[in-house]
Write a protein that holds these residues in place. Sequence first.
Motif, PDB file in Angstrom:
ATOM      1  N   ILE A 181      41.337  -3.425  -7.485  1.00 20.27           N
ATOM      2  CA  ILE A 181      40.005  -2.943  -7.842  1.00 20.27           C
ATOM      3  C   ILE A 181      39.451  -3.781  -8.996  1.00 20.27           C
ATOM      4  O   ILE A 181      39.980  -3.777 -10.105  1.00 20.27           O
ATOM      5  CB  ILE A 181      40.067  -1.450  -8.255  1.00 20.27           C
ATOM      6  N   ALA A 182      38.366  -4.489  -8.691  1.00 23.67           N
ATOM      7  CA  ALA A 182      37.704  -5.281  -9.725  1.00 23.67           C
ATOM      8  C   ALA A 182      36.405  -4.622 -10.153  1.00 23.67           C
ATOM      9  O   ALA A 182      35.907  -4.868 -11.252  1.00 23.67           O
ATOM     10  CB  ALA A 182      37.427  -6.686  -9.210  1.00 23.67           C
TER      11      ALA A 182
ATOM     12  N   LEU B 113      36.159   0.146  -5.055  1.00 23.61           N
ATOM     13  CA  LEU B 113      36.583   1.536  -4.854  1.00 23.61           C
ATOM     14  C   LEU B 113      36.039   2.040  -3.521  1.00 23.61           C
ATOM     15  O   LEU B 113      36.743   2.688  -2.746  1.00 23.61           O
ATOM     16  CB  LEU B 113      36.057   2.429  -5.989  1.00 23.61           C
ATOM     17  N   ALA B 114      34.770   1.726  -3.253  1.00 22.50           N
ATOM     18  CA  ALA B 114      34.141   2.153  -2.001  1.00 22.50           C
ATOM     19  C   ALA B 114      34.830   1.484  -0.803  1.00 22.50           C
ATOM     20  O   ALA B 114      35.112   2.128   0.207  1.00 22.50           O
ATOM     21  CB  ALA B 114      32.652   1.813  -2.026  1.00 22.50           C
ATOM     22  N   ARG B 115      35.130   0.172  -0.961  1.00 24.49           N
ATOM     23  CA  ARG B 115      35.789  -0.551   0.144  1.00 24.49           C
ATOM     24  C   ARG B 115      37.173   0.036   0.422  1.00 24.49           C
ATOM     25  O   ARG B 115      37.583   0.163   1.570  1.00 24.49           O
ATOM     26  CB  ARG B 115      35.921  -2.033  -0.192  1.00 24.49           C
ATOM     27  N   ALA B 116      37.893   0.371  -0.641  1.00 27.00           N
ATOM     28  CA  ALA B 116      39.231   0.947  -0.463  1.00 27.00           C
ATOM     29  C   ALA B 116      39.126   2.270   0.289  1.00 27.00           C
ATOM     30  O   ALA B 116      39.883   2.527   1.228  1.00 27.00           O
ATOM     31  CB  ALA B 116      39.902   1.147  -1.822  1.00 27.00           C
ATOM     32  N   ARG B 117      38.160   3.103  -0.103  1.00 22.76           N
ATOM     33  CA  ARG B 117      37.979   4.392   0.579  1.00 22.76           C
ATOM     34  C   ARG B 117      37.647   4.185   2.046  1.00 22.76           C
ATOM     35  O   ARG B 117      38.220   4.819   2.915  1.00 22.76           O
ATOM     36  CB  ARG B 117      36.848   5.194  -0.083  1.00 22.76           C
ATOM     37  N   ALA B 118      36.714   3.264   2.285  1.00 23.00           N
ATOM     38  CA  ALA B 118      36.263   3.043   3.660  1.00 23.00           C
ATOM     39  C   ALA B 118      37.414   2.538   4.533  1.00 23.00           C
ATOM     40  O   ALA B 118      37.511   2.882   5.708  1.00 23.00           O
ATOM     41  CB  ALA B 118      35.108   2.056   3.668  1.00 23.00           C
ATOM     42  N   GLY B 119      38.298   1.723   3.952  1.00 26.13           N
ATOM     43  CA  GLY B 119      39.391   1.155   4.736  1.00 26.13           C
ATOM     44  C   GLY B 119      40.658   1.977   4.674  1.00 26.13           C
ATOM     45  O   GLY B 119      41.707   1.551   5.164  1.00 26.13           O
TER      46      GLY B 119
ATOM     47  N   ALA C 138      39.053  10.628 -10.607  1.00 28.27           N
ATOM     48  CA  ALA C 138      38.038   9.959  -9.763  1.00 28.27           C
ATOM     49  C   ALA C 138      36.696   9.907 -10.485  1.00 28.27           C
ATOM     50  O   ALA C 138      36.005   8.882 -10.451  1.00 28.27           O
ATOM     51  CB  ALA C 138      37.910  10.688  -8.430  1.00 28.27           C
ATOM     52  N   VAL C 139      36.339  10.995 -11.145  1.00 31.79           N
ATOM     53  CA  VAL C 139      35.081  11.023 -11.905  1.00 31.79           C
ATOM     54  C   VAL C 139      35.152   9.987 -13.033  1.00 31.79           C
ATOM     55  O   VAL C 139      34.209   9.223 -13.271  1.00 31.79           O
ATOM     56  CB  VAL C 139      34.821  12.439 -12.478  1.00 31.79           C
ATOM     57  N   PHE C 140      36.294   9.949 -13.716  1.00 31.72           N
ATOM     58  CA  PHE C 140      36.510   8.978 -14.791  1.00 31.72           C
ATOM     59  C   PHE C 140      36.343   7.548 -14.266  1.00 31.72           C
ATOM     60  O   PHE C 140      35.629   6.731 -14.848  1.00 31.72           O
ATOM     61  CB  PHE C 140      37.925   9.200 -15.372  1.00 31.72           C
ATOM     62  N   LEU C 141      36.990   7.247 -13.147  1.00 32.87           N
ATOM     63  CA  LEU C 141      36.908   5.895 -12.567  1.00 32.87           C
ATOM     64  C   LEU C 141      35.478   5.557 -12.169  1.00 32.87           C
ATOM     65  O   LEU C 141      35.008   4.437 -12.400  1.00 32.87           O
ATOM     66  CB  LEU C 141      37.814   5.773 -11.342  1.00 32.87           C
ATOM     67  N   SER C 142      34.778   6.533 -11.575  1.00 31.43           N
ATOM     68  CA  SER C 142      33.418   6.228 -11.140  1.00 31.43           C
ATOM     69  C   SER C 142      32.530   5.966 -12.353  1.00 31.43           C
ATOM     70  O   SER C 142      31.668   5.104 -12.319  1.00 31.43           O
ATOM     71  CB  SER C 142      32.858   7.333 -10.245  1.00 31.43           C
ATOM     72  N   LYS C 143      32.814   6.687 -13.469  1.00 32.97           N
ATOM     73  CA  LYS C 143      32.031   6.447 -14.704  1.00 32.97           C
ATOM     74  C   LYS C 143      32.295   5.049 -15.253  1.00 32.97           C
ATOM     75  O   LYS C 143      31.379   4.294 -15.552  1.00 32.97           O
ATOM     76  CB  LYS C 143      32.431   7.468 -15.787  1.00 32.97           C
ATOM     77  N   VAL C 144      33.588   4.698 -15.375  1.00 34.15           N
ATOM     78  CA  VAL C 144      33.867   3.413 -16.030  1.00 34.15           C
ATOM     79  C   VAL C 144      33.497   2.216 -15.143  1.00 34.15           C
ATOM     80  O   VAL C 144      33.043   1.204 -15.640  1.00 34.15           O
ATOM     81  CB  VAL C 144      35.337   3.278 -16.499  1.00 34.15           C
ATOM     82  N   PHE C 145      33.662   2.392 -13.827  1.00 34.08           N
ATOM     83  CA  PHE C 145      33.351   1.263 -12.952  1.00 34.08           C
ATOM     84  C   PHE C 145      31.855   1.157 -12.637  1.00 34.08           C
ATOM     85  O   PHE C 145      31.376   0.075 -12.307  1.00 34.08           O
ATOM     86  CB  PHE C 145      34.173   1.310 -11.676  1.00 34.08           C
ATOM     87  N   ALA C 146      31.146   2.271 -12.728  1.00 37.86           N
ATOM     88  CA  ALA C 146      29.709   2.223 -12.422  1.00 37.86           C
ATOM     89  C   ALA C 146      28.908   1.760 -13.642  1.00 37.86           C
ATOM     90  O   ALA C 146      27.758   1.379 -13.524  1.00 37.86           O
ATOM     91  CB  ALA C 146      29.211   3.580 -11.966  1.00 37.86           C
ATOM     92  N   ALA C 147      29.559   1.799 -14.834  1.00 39.43           N
ATOM     93  CA  ALA C 147      28.835   1.490 -16.077  1.00 39.43           C
ATOM     94  C   ALA C 147      28.334   0.060 -16.082  1.00 39.43           C
ATOM     95  O   ALA C 147      28.923  -0.826 -15.491  1.00 39.43           O
ATOM     96  CB  ALA C 147      29.750   1.725 -17.266  1.00 39.43           C
TER      97      ALA C 147
END
Length: 321
Positions: free
Chosen positions: A93-94, A99-105, A312-321
């Motif tokens: 995960i970069a 994250l979205a690609r991992a979920r989709a696959g 998951a919420v934490f990851l979405s916050k830090v990666f979406a920032a």
Amino acid sequence: MKIKPMARHGATGGSVLIDLHCDTLSKLVNSGYSLRRNPFHFDVDRALEAGVTAQFLALFSHNQDDNAVLRAILQQIACFRANLSGPVKARAIAGYEDLARARAGDEMALILHLEGADALGQDPGLWPLFHHMGVRSLGLTWNYNNAFAGGVLDPDPAGLTSAGQRLLNEMEAVGSILDLAHVGETSYYQALERYSPAVMVSHANARSICDHPRNLSDHQIMTLAEHGGIIGVNLVPDFVDTNNPNLNRLLDHIDYISSLVGVEHVALGSDFDGADELLLSGVEDYALLAAGLNGRGFTHQEVEAILHDNAAVFLSKVFAA
Ligand SMILES: [Zn+2]
């Protein structure tokens, strides 16, 4: 934005999980085994089976010589890359899109974490290069003072140094995750004060339940929560109970932290492959923890939050920032 759990159902009775810390990479180097399958606590095949959707993988080496540390860390990054180029249902995960690609696959999301900034020597300006190599998370120290901050087991834990402050600036500029596990108390509060993005303590428990310096005091937990941080509860027996460490006592830590600051600050940080003996014999046993949480009177939603959603919420916050 909230990350929805994958449709896959793991061995945890349908629950999915995120784990904030394991040390498998440093064991893998020159072992002849793969990240996909090995006899250690964690491998991708067993973790997928257990419902793990995202795993932090620590890069770790402890040595007085910073150059030796750097070489060991580079070997672990090389080992990680080599493993991902093989047939494995996992993705490095970069950024948020990964994250979205991992979920989709239906792939496991793997996040590289540097456990202790010693590999940077004295030079915070090297951090963007680590970011470029895919490292997305950093713990300032591992137990002992270094050029940047104080370690929690150091006889005289230092505060955040000026190089440490510059390192935080470098991290914030590239959007890194700050991990305050292993950091001495003075540096802990100083870093929390100075770092604006959400912060985690990837693997530690509550000192009020088990008085170990690696665990967090009530004040540390409350300050972390005020900053929107999360704590990954840890399976190392010494951090769970001095006399009788077991899963039930670990649930006491989860109960305690939840009542102190709210269940939304609790996550998992197993330390798989970071110690020989843990409370679970491997990632395949995560179902036991899920069952224990269900037996403790947490609602279904709270159990999902602890196992997966808070991280998951934490990851979405830090990666979406
Ligand atoms: Zn550790």
